[in-house]
Motif scaffolding. Structure first.
Motif, PDB file in Angstrom:
ATOM      1  N   THR A 129       4.639  16.283  -8.964  1.00 40.84           N
ATOM      2  CA  THR A 129       4.752  17.177  -7.820  1.00 40.84           C
ATOM      3  C   THR A 129       4.376  18.597  -8.213  1.00 40.84           C
ATOM      4  OG1 THR A 129       7.113  17.481  -8.303  1.00 40.84           O
ATOM      5  CG2 THR A 129       6.510  15.775  -6.707  1.00 40.84           C
ATOM      6  N   MET A 130       4.264  19.451  -7.205  1.00 41.43           N
ATOM      7  CA  MET A 130       3.845  20.824  -7.413  1.00 41.43           C
ATOM      8  C   MET A 130       4.901  21.677  -8.103  1.00 41.43           C
ATOM      9  SD  MET A 130       0.740  21.316  -6.426  1.00 41.43           S
ATOM     10  CE  MET A 130       0.723  23.095  -6.305  1.00 41.43           C
ATOM     11  N   ASP A 131       6.141  21.226  -8.156  1.00 39.44           N
ATOM     12  CA  ASP A 131       7.195  21.992  -8.823  1.00 39.44           C
ATOM     13  C   ASP A 131       7.261  21.707 -10.321  1.00 39.44           C
ATOM     14  OD1 ASP A 131       8.030  19.421  -8.584  1.00 39.44           O
ATOM     15  OD2 ASP A 131      10.060  19.887  -7.915  1.00 39.44           O
ATOM     16  N   ARG A 132       6.167  21.158 -10.885  1.00 39.13           N
ATOM     17  CA  ARG A 132       6.040  20.914 -12.330  1.00 39.13           C
ATOM     18  C   ARG A 132       7.060  19.904 -12.828  1.00 39.13           C
ATOM     19  NH1 ARG A 132       5.130  27.151 -14.511  1.00 39.13           N
ATOM     20  NH2 ARG A 132       3.471  27.674 -13.032  1.00 39.13           N
ATOM     21  N   GLN A 133       7.280  18.883 -12.035  1.00 38.78           N
ATOM     22  CA  GLN A 133       8.209  17.837 -12.420  1.00 38.78           C
ATOM     23  C   GLN A 133       7.567  16.474 -12.200  1.00 38.78           C
ATOM     24  OE1 GLN A 133      12.051  18.112 -10.593  1.00 38.78           O
ATOM     25  NE2 GLN A 133      12.649  19.936 -11.727  1.00 38.78           N
ATOM     26  N   LEU A 134       8.137  15.481 -12.864  1.00 43.37           N
ATOM     27  CA  LEU A 134       7.765  14.082 -12.695  1.00 43.37           C
ATOM     28  C   LEU A 134       8.978  13.321 -12.189  1.00 43.37           C
ATOM     29  CD1 LEU A 134       5.668  13.476 -15.933  1.00 43.37           C
ATOM     30  CD2 LEU A 134       4.795  13.660 -13.618  1.00 43.37           C
ATOM     31  N   HIS A 135       8.783  12.544 -11.130  1.00 42.23           N
ATOM     32  CA  HIS A 135       9.869  11.801 -10.500  1.00 42.23           C
ATOM     33  C   HIS A 135       9.536  10.315 -10.521  1.00 42.23           C
ATOM     34  CE1 HIS A 135      11.441  15.611  -8.829  1.00 42.23           C
ATOM     35  NE2 HIS A 135      10.166  15.902  -8.616  1.00 42.23           N
ATOM     36  N   GLU A 136      10.551   9.525 -10.764  1.00 40.14           N
ATOM     37  CA  GLU A 136      10.416   8.068 -10.755  1.00 40.14           C
ATOM     38  C   GLU A 136      11.222   7.499  -9.592  1.00 40.14           C
ATOM     39  OE1 GLU A 136      11.444   4.160 -13.526  1.00 40.14           O
ATOM     40  OE2 GLU A 136      11.237   6.156 -14.461  1.00 40.14           O
ATOM     41  N   TYR A 137      10.572   6.674  -8.776  1.00 41.20           N
ATOM     42  CA  TYR A 137      11.193   6.073  -7.607  1.00 41.20           C
ATOM     43  C   TYR A 137      11.037   4.557  -7.668  1.00 41.20           C
ATOM     44  CZ  TYR A 137      11.402  10.696  -5.403  1.00 41.20           C
ATOM     45  OH  TYR A 137      11.677  12.012  -5.116  1.00 41.20           O
ATOM     46  N   SER A 138      11.932   3.899  -6.946  1.00 39.31           N
ATOM     47  CA  SER A 138      11.857   2.451  -6.767  1.00 39.31           C
ATOM     48  C   SER A 138      11.220   2.175  -5.412  1.00 39.31           C
ATOM     49  CB  SER A 138      13.245   1.818  -6.855  1.00 39.31           C
ATOM     50  OG  SER A 138      13.190   0.447  -6.516  1.00 39.31           O
TER      51      SER A 138
ATOM     52  N   PRO B  98       3.266  16.061  -3.362  1.00 40.10           N
ATOM     53  CA  PRO B  98       2.844  15.258  -4.521  1.00 40.10           C
ATOM     54  C   PRO B  98       1.420  15.596  -4.933  1.00 40.10           C
ATOM     55  CG  PRO B  98       2.764  13.947  -2.526  1.00 40.10           C
ATOM     56  CD  PRO B  98       3.339  15.274  -2.127  1.00 40.10           C
ATOM     57  N   VAL B  99       1.149  15.492  -6.229  1.00 37.88           N
ATOM     58  CA  VAL B  99      -0.168  15.766  -6.780  1.00 37.88           C
ATOM     59  C   VAL B  99      -0.833  14.481  -7.245  1.00 37.88           C
ATOM     60  CG1 VAL B  99      -1.452  17.049  -8.522  1.00 37.88           C
ATOM     61  CG2 VAL B  99       0.562  18.068  -7.470  1.00 37.88           C
ATOM     62  N   SER B 100      -0.089  13.647  -7.951  1.00 32.36           N
ATOM     63  CA  SER B 100      -0.630  12.395  -8.467  1.00 32.36           C
ATOM     64  C   SER B 100       0.494  11.378  -8.551  1.00 32.36           C
ATOM     65  CB  SER B 100      -1.274  12.603  -9.840  1.00 32.36           C
ATOM     66  OG  SER B 100      -1.706  11.380 -10.391  1.00 32.36           O
ATOM     67  N   MET B 101       0.127  10.106  -8.504  1.00 37.28           N
ATOM     68  CA  MET B 101       1.113   9.039  -8.619  1.00 37.28           C
ATOM     69  C   MET B 101       0.478   7.837  -9.291  1.00 37.28           C
ATOM     70  SD  MET B 101       1.403   7.565  -4.720  1.00 37.28           S
ATOM     71  CE  MET B 101      -0.027   6.948  -3.848  1.00 37.28           C
ATOM     72  N   THR B 102       1.338   7.043  -9.934  1.00 38.01           N
ATOM     73  CA  THR B 102       0.916   5.819 -10.596  1.00 38.01           C
ATOM     74  C   THR B 102       2.109   4.890 -10.707  1.00 38.01           C
ATOM     75  OG1 THR B 102      -0.165   4.910 -12.566  1.00 38.01           O
ATOM     76  CG2 THR B 102       1.384   6.706 -12.903  1.00 38.01           C
TER      77      THR B 102
ATOM     78  N   LEU C   7       0.852  -1.187   0.000  1.00 36.64           N
ATOM     79  CA  LEU C   7       0.000   0.000   0.000  1.00 36.64           C
ATOM     80  C   LEU C   7       0.887   1.236   0.000  1.00 36.64           C
ATOM     81  CD1 LEU C   7      -2.792   1.385   0.273  1.00 36.64           C
ATOM     82  CD2 LEU C   7      -2.497   1.231   2.755  1.00 36.64           C
ATOM     83  N   ILE C   8       0.638   2.147  -0.948  1.00 41.77           N
ATOM     84  CA  ILE C   8       1.410   3.379  -1.073  1.00 41.77           C
ATOM     85  C   ILE C   8       0.470   4.549  -0.821  1.00 41.77           C
ATOM     86  CG2 ILE C   8       2.921   4.757  -2.545  1.00 41.77           C
ATOM     87  CD1 ILE C   8       3.494   2.258  -4.150  1.00 41.77           C
ATOM     88  N   THR C   9       0.873   5.452   0.033  1.00 42.85           N
ATOM     89  CA  THR C   9       0.086   6.637   0.358  1.00 42.85           C
ATOM     90  C   THR C   9       0.927   7.885   0.101  1.00 42.85           C
ATOM     91  OG1 THR C   9       0.779   6.572   2.684  1.00 42.85           O
ATOM     92  CG2 THR C   9      -1.240   5.390   2.086  1.00 42.85           C
ATOM     93  N   SER C  10       0.284   8.915  -0.417  1.00 43.76           N
ATOM     94  CA  SER C  10       0.940  10.205  -0.649  1.00 43.76           C
ATOM     95  C   SER C  10       0.214  11.267   0.152  1.00 43.76           C
ATOM     96  CB  SER C  10       0.939  10.560  -2.138  1.00 43.76           C
ATOM     97  OG  SER C  10      -0.377  10.786  -2.590  1.00 43.76           O
ATOM     98  N   SER C  11       0.977  12.170   0.740  1.00 39.17           N
ATOM     99  CA  SER C  11       0.406  13.161   1.644  1.00 39.17           C
ATOM    100  C   SER C  11       0.937  14.535   1.299  1.00 39.17           C
ATOM    101  CB  SER C  11       0.736  12.811   3.102  1.00 39.17           C
ATOM    102  OG  SER C  11       0.313  13.831   3.981  1.00 39.17           O
ATOM    103  N   ALA C  12       0.201  15.556   1.747  1.00 41.54           N
ATOM    104  CA  ALA C  12       0.620  16.933   1.543  1.00 41.54           C
ATOM    105  C   ALA C  12       1.813  17.312   2.395  1.00 41.54           C
ATOM    106  CB  ALA C  12      -0.544  17.879   1.835  1.00 41.54           C
ATOM    107  N   ASP C  13       2.209  16.463   3.328  1.00 43.77           N
ATOM    108  CA  ASP C  13       3.415  16.716   4.123  1.00 43.77           C
ATOM    109  C   ASP C  13       4.691  16.341   3.382  1.00 43.77           C
ATOM    110  OD1 ASP C  13       3.144  14.007   4.114  1.00 43.77           O
ATOM    111  OD2 ASP C  13       3.221  13.744   6.282  1.00 43.77           O
ATOM    112  N   ARG C  14       4.580  16.137   2.050  1.00 44.67           N
ATOM    113  CA  ARG C  14       5.699  15.855   1.151  1.00 44.67           C
ATOM    114  C   ARG C  14       6.358  14.516   1.428  1.00 44.67           C
ATOM    115  NH1 ARG C  14       9.270  21.201   1.612  1.00 44.67           N
ATOM    116  NH2 ARG C  14       9.035  20.652   3.813  1.00 44.67           N
ATOM    117  N   THR C  15       5.561  13.533   1.762  1.00 42.24           N
ATOM    118  CA  THR C  15       6.080  12.188   2.007  1.00 42.24           C
ATOM    119  C   THR C  15       5.250  11.164   1.247  1.00 42.24           C
ATOM    120  OG1 THR C  15       4.706  11.929   3.985  1.00 42.24           O
ATOM    121  CG2 THR C  15       6.955  12.763   4.289  1.00 42.24           C
TER     122      THR C  15
END
Length: 998
Positions: free
Chosen positions: A676-685, A659-663, A624-632
């Motif tokens: 993210t809000m800085d107009r970028q897309l990040h890829e994580y493992s 974060p704004v959206s994730m998939t 389960l992955i959760t994204s929060s406005a606390d930048r985590t």
């Protein structure tokens, strides 16, 4: 508004087929990105539009001679043609913000930045390829990545279409816009003409176009700006080329409600306002032919290259001074019928330029629209309350109401009317031979028979903002491809052809306050894999589990204290195959439920430091992955033990921006893509938590935007494979398609005029040549796009079954009998018990990173002269369990003497040794304090639950609980007494006592 056919038609006209083929062929010259070595390119085409933004008669127009009507839908103008069997065929006309018209018209009063000069236009013509007059004439311009240089995001937004007008000969369509640099775009309706390239673009209006109308001979077009614009323009239209020229103009600062041509004059109406505008008699002969010098000499006036003044005269209202005129329709070359919001029906007689206005009838309706048959002998009046009245006119202009037995039975909805349900109001309508087409306030377009029958069919749509879309697994009970939901609580199931198969109404609770800002709204809806049940969340934090269309099949509970942002479902593998439900909200919590036999039981509550935006299940519910406005971003792993589950946090990823959206990637769920809000897309493992790559979502003008939603699709074409990323942004209200491997923007699609709320895609197979995209907007519009290879583009069927609207109402529930949401946060002791019970069983966890991946730690070097280093070389002795203070001091003295017999320790060194051996007891005390605080929290929650519960506790259980509490209190008292005795002496005092004994 989608307009599929009532009956499926297999024959497609050759002209429409040739037009589609010509569009596909000419679009190859505007290649955006090469897919393989053969030069195949992508093309984005708009296939369906569901819904309408028409809210008055200004956004609807019809021509009875050709059985054609026009309606607004966002930035798109839809042309519908009604045949003899009540089938509707549709065409979409839209102009990109940077579209170059075929015939350039230079503005006179304003300097439109989008109108190109001759030199710039010649450059565009040379680079555009084949088309009409050298310009591009296909749908590929909407997917062109090249924007107008120097334009900002605001200038690239699609303008909203506010009004439409059809020429009486059926050749031209005029669309009026509002927004930045509004235009009047004129399209050619001939078969094979381009639907995205206007023949003429007019830029005289500065704030927006309010209404327009073509003259009866289709040679003149009159346009009126909005209140801030304050001008009325008269354009002369060339019937052959569609070129427009500004002939005359004047000020018009009154809010105009309607416009109509009465012979050779134009009448505008509004609040306590009726004015007739007249053209010069010399101009009526030939609007396109300029005057000669001899004509100017005979008139005695010098020639002027600019437009002339349009003369107008107000009508005397007399006793009708306080009326608000809402609609107007011409019944002859000198007479027109006007309607008011109070139900007055008035006659405007302009014979011999008299402009006399009189009241001829009174109806029990707040008239919003009016139409007549071509002879002008019968009137149909639509009301704000939803009713339609029919009046008969005689030769003298006197109106008489048709008796109920004589007039048709016209209802405003296909559903039987009820006293408790308010009928939708009629906004606009037009007659076509023996049928009446009307648009109501719920955005439903209905086709009615004038021969006395009820509504024949209705084209369904959402009546409010569409907040989301989601696809369905195939096959399903609804026989649909996707479903959408609106703020009003309706869930509708659609096919890709735009047919509504079913409607589900989610019960929404009413808040305790009467404020309009606190009204409840449906926020999120998710469907199970089997499609048997649906889980929805609203603005007040309620979760509703629906298994059918009836209200008895719903289960409702209070899950959050605020708005629910997202819901995720996962199917557990095993014999029971229960579903795990997760919801997140603005109250900084994630609630996890287990669905079993139509019931939801709370499993766990996960807390965050900020509002939780999104939850996502991976690996079939094991992660389960959760994204929060606390930048985590928090990654949780499931633990199964004794038929119980728990999600334990295994990794936390900290971001620089919220974060704004994730998939996740479709083929590898361990790769996570975050916007993210800085107009970028990040890829994580998700396995290691490492940051793999990032890029900015920029276009050709280096303008970056925030992607409010992103999804990834895998496209396979032979031996070539690529990842496509679809995203939506509210900055320019566009749909964007990227090549994820190259970080390259491929296509952009425009159509929505308000914020785009959600995005979904339908891909039948990875080897298929097309992907269907569905976007929903806050303007109530649903758009179905098709992304295909130009070399493999297929012609879709333009005619489908007309959906019949059917919906049921549900009572509104009250919140007074519902309690606050429950919380279940796992304590450390519960987690330890779960971990102990897992000994000898298989645990579903993520792969642990290798030790070589983590950096090695540098040990701290200690001096050899310190007592700590001396003591570390001594073999450790077993730690005794002293019962008294004196015995403990003797054992510590013996250990010091045995450790270093040759050293003469000072009292301070002895203190250090005593403190070192006392750290183990301190750790034990710390664990005991943590357990005590957890027990206090549990007892506090248990006490509150007993206070609000109406159930009784079993006597045996109560006796056992009382006995355990009394024993616990006695042990706490003894522990407290020992702590007080041991704390009465400090370590320095203990050493002094020990030296005294020696």
């Amino acid at each position: 508004m989608t307009f599929p056919s009532l009956n499926a038609r297999r024959d497609v006209s050759a002209s429409a087929t040739d037009r589609l083929l010509s569009q596909s062929k000419s679009s190859t010259s505007q290649a955006v990105d090469k897919f393989n070595q053969d030069g195949a390119t992508f093309q984005l085409a708009l296939k369906r539009v569901i819904g309408t933004t028409t809210c008055s008669t200004r956004g609807f127009d019809g021509v009875s001679e050709t059985s054609t009507f026009a309606i607004c839908a966002g930035s798109v103008a839809i042309i519908g043609t009604l045949d003899e069997t009540a089938n509707i065929t549709q065409r979409f006309f839209r102009a990109k913000p940077s579209a170059v018209p075929i015939n350039a018209v230079s503005p006179i009063y304003t300097s439109a930045t989008s109108v190109s000069t001759s030199g710039t236009r010649n450059q565009l013509v040379s680079s555009a390829g084949d088309g009409i007059n050298g310009l591009r004439s296909n749908g590929s311009s909407w997917g062109d990545k090249t924007e107008v240089p120097g334009k900002g995001i605001a200038r690239q937004r699609a303008r909203a279409a506010t009004c439409v007008a059809l020429s009486k000969d059926g050749r031209h369509l005029a669309v009026g816009e509002t927004g930045y640099n509004p235009r009047i775009v004129i399209f050619n309706l001939a078969p094979g003409s381009p639907t995205d390239t206007p023949t003429t673009s007019l830029h005289e209006h500065t704030f927006g176009v309010r209404c327009m109308a073509f003259s009866n001979d289709s040679r003149w077009l009159c346009s009126v700006g909005d209140l801030h614009d304050g001008f009325i323009y008269m354009w002369s239209i060339n019937a052959k080329t569609g070129t427009a020229r500004l002939h005359s103009s004047n000020k018009c600062i009154t809010p105009i409600q309607g416009i109509a041509w009465i012979g050779n004059s134009v009448t505008t109406i509004g609040t306590r306002y009726v004015k007739v505008w007249r053209l010069e008699r010399a101009a009526l002969t030939s609007p396109s032919k300029p005057k000669t010098k001899l004509d100017h000499l005979e008139s005695g006036k010098p020639s002027s290259p600019g437009p002339k003044m349009l003369s107008g005269r107000n009508s005397l209202l007399g006793p009708l001074l306080d009326l608000d005129f809402t609609c107007i329709v011409a019944i002859s070359d000198s007479k027109a019928i006007l309607g008011t919001d109070q139900g007055e029906v008035c006659l405007l007689d302009d014979e011999n330029y008299a402009q006399s206005l009189s009241k001829i009838y009174q109806v029990d309706l707040n008239i919003t629209c009016i139409t007549s048959n071509p002879p002008g002998t019968t009137l149909w009046l639509g009301g704000k309350e939803g009713g339609i009245d029919v009046l008969s006119l005689d030769e003298k202009g006197l109106a008489t109401s048709l008796m109920p037995s004589e007039r048709p039975s016209l209802k405003s909805s296909p559903v039987e009317s009820s006293d408790c349900v308010q009928q939708p109001g009629i906004l606009a309508m037009a007659t076509f031979q023996a049928r009446l087409v009307a648009v109501d306030s719920k955005r439903v377009l209905s086709i009615r028979n004038l021969s006395g029958q009820n509504i024949a069919a209705a084209v369904d749509a959402h009546d409010s903002a569409v907040l989301g879309v989601s696809t369905l697994h195939q096959p399903n009970d609804q026989s649909s491809m996707f479903f959408t939901w609106s703020a009003s609580g309706f869930v509708k199931f659609w096919t890709l052809e735009g047919a509504c198969k079913a409607t589900l109404e989610i019960p929404l609770n009413r808040p305790n306050t009467d404020s309009k800002s606190d009204l409840n709204e449906l926020k999120i809806v998710r469907a199970s894999e089997s499609g048997k049940f649906f889980l929805s969340g609203d603005k007040l934090g309620f979760l509703v589990l629906s298994r059918g269309a009836s209200i008895q099949d719903t289960v409702m509970l209070k899950a959050h204290d605020g708005e629910i942002n997202d819901i995720a479902l996962a199917q557990r593998s095993g014999e029971l195959r229960t579903s795990i439900l997760a919801s997140c909200g603005r109250d900084r919590t994630v609630q996890i439920y287990k669905e079993d036999e139509s019931q939801m039981s709370l499993v766990q509550t996960i807390e965050h430091g900020g509002a939780v935006n999104q939850v996502l299940f991976c690996k079939k519910g094991t992660s389960l992955i959760t994204s929060s406005a606390d930048r985590t971003l928090k990654i949780h792993t499931v633990i199964n033990a004794n038929d119980s589950i728990a999600y334990l946090p295994t990794r936390v990823i900290t971001l620089k921006n919220s974060p704004v959206s994730m998939t996740v990637m479709p083929e590898d769920s361990t790769l996570l893509l975050v916007s993210t809000m800085d107009r970028q897309l990040h890829e994580y493992s998700t396995t290691t938590g490492h940051h793999l790559r990032s890029f900015r979502t920029a276009d050709g003008d280096n303008e970056s935007v925030v992607m409010s939603s992103v999804v990834i699709a895998k496209w396979q074409n032979g031996n070539n494979q690529m990842r496509l990323m679809f995203g939506i942004t509210s900055a320019d209200k566009s749909l964007r398609i990227y090549d994820y491997s190259k970080n390259l923007l491929l296509l952009k699609g425009y159509g929505h005029t308000s914020g785009i709320s959600s995005l979904a895609f339908v891909q039948h197979d990875t080897d298929s040549k097309c992907i269907n995209l569905i976007t929903t907007g806050l303007d109530g519009i649903i758009m179905v796009w098709e992304l295909a290879l130009l070399t493999q583009a297929e012609n879709g069927n333009m005619m489908n079954e007309l959906p019949i609207r059917s919906a049921t109402t549900s009572p509104i529930r009250d919140l007074s009998d519902l309690t606050s949401p429950l919380r279940r946060i796992l304590s450390k002791s519960e987690i330890c018990q779960l971990q102990k019970s897992l000994k000898g069983s298989q645990v579903l966890t993520s792969e642990k990173p290798k030790e070589t991946e983590s950096p090695s730690r540098i040990r701290r070097k200690c001096s050899q002269l310190t007592p700590t280093n001396k003591a570390s070389n001594v073999h450790p002795l077993p730690t005794p369990s002293p019962t008294t203070t004196v015995a403990r001091r003797r054992l510590q003295t013996q250990s010091l003497k045995a450790a270093s017999p040759k050293l003469d320790h000072t009292p301070m060194e002895k203190v250090l040794h005593v403190s070192q051996h006392g750290t183990k007891n301190a750790d034990i005390l710390n664990d005991l304090n943590i357990s005590s605080s957890q027990i206090c929290s549990t007892l506090r929650g248990y006490r509150k639950r007993i206070e609000i519960s109406t159930e009784s506790v079993d006597l045996d259980t109560a006796d056992e609980l009382e006995r355990e509490l009394s024993l616990t209190i006695r042990e706490i008292g003894q522990n407290t007494e020992r702590t007080r005795m041991s704390s009465s002496k400090t370590p320095i005092k203990a050493v002094n006592d020990e030296n005294a004994e020696v």
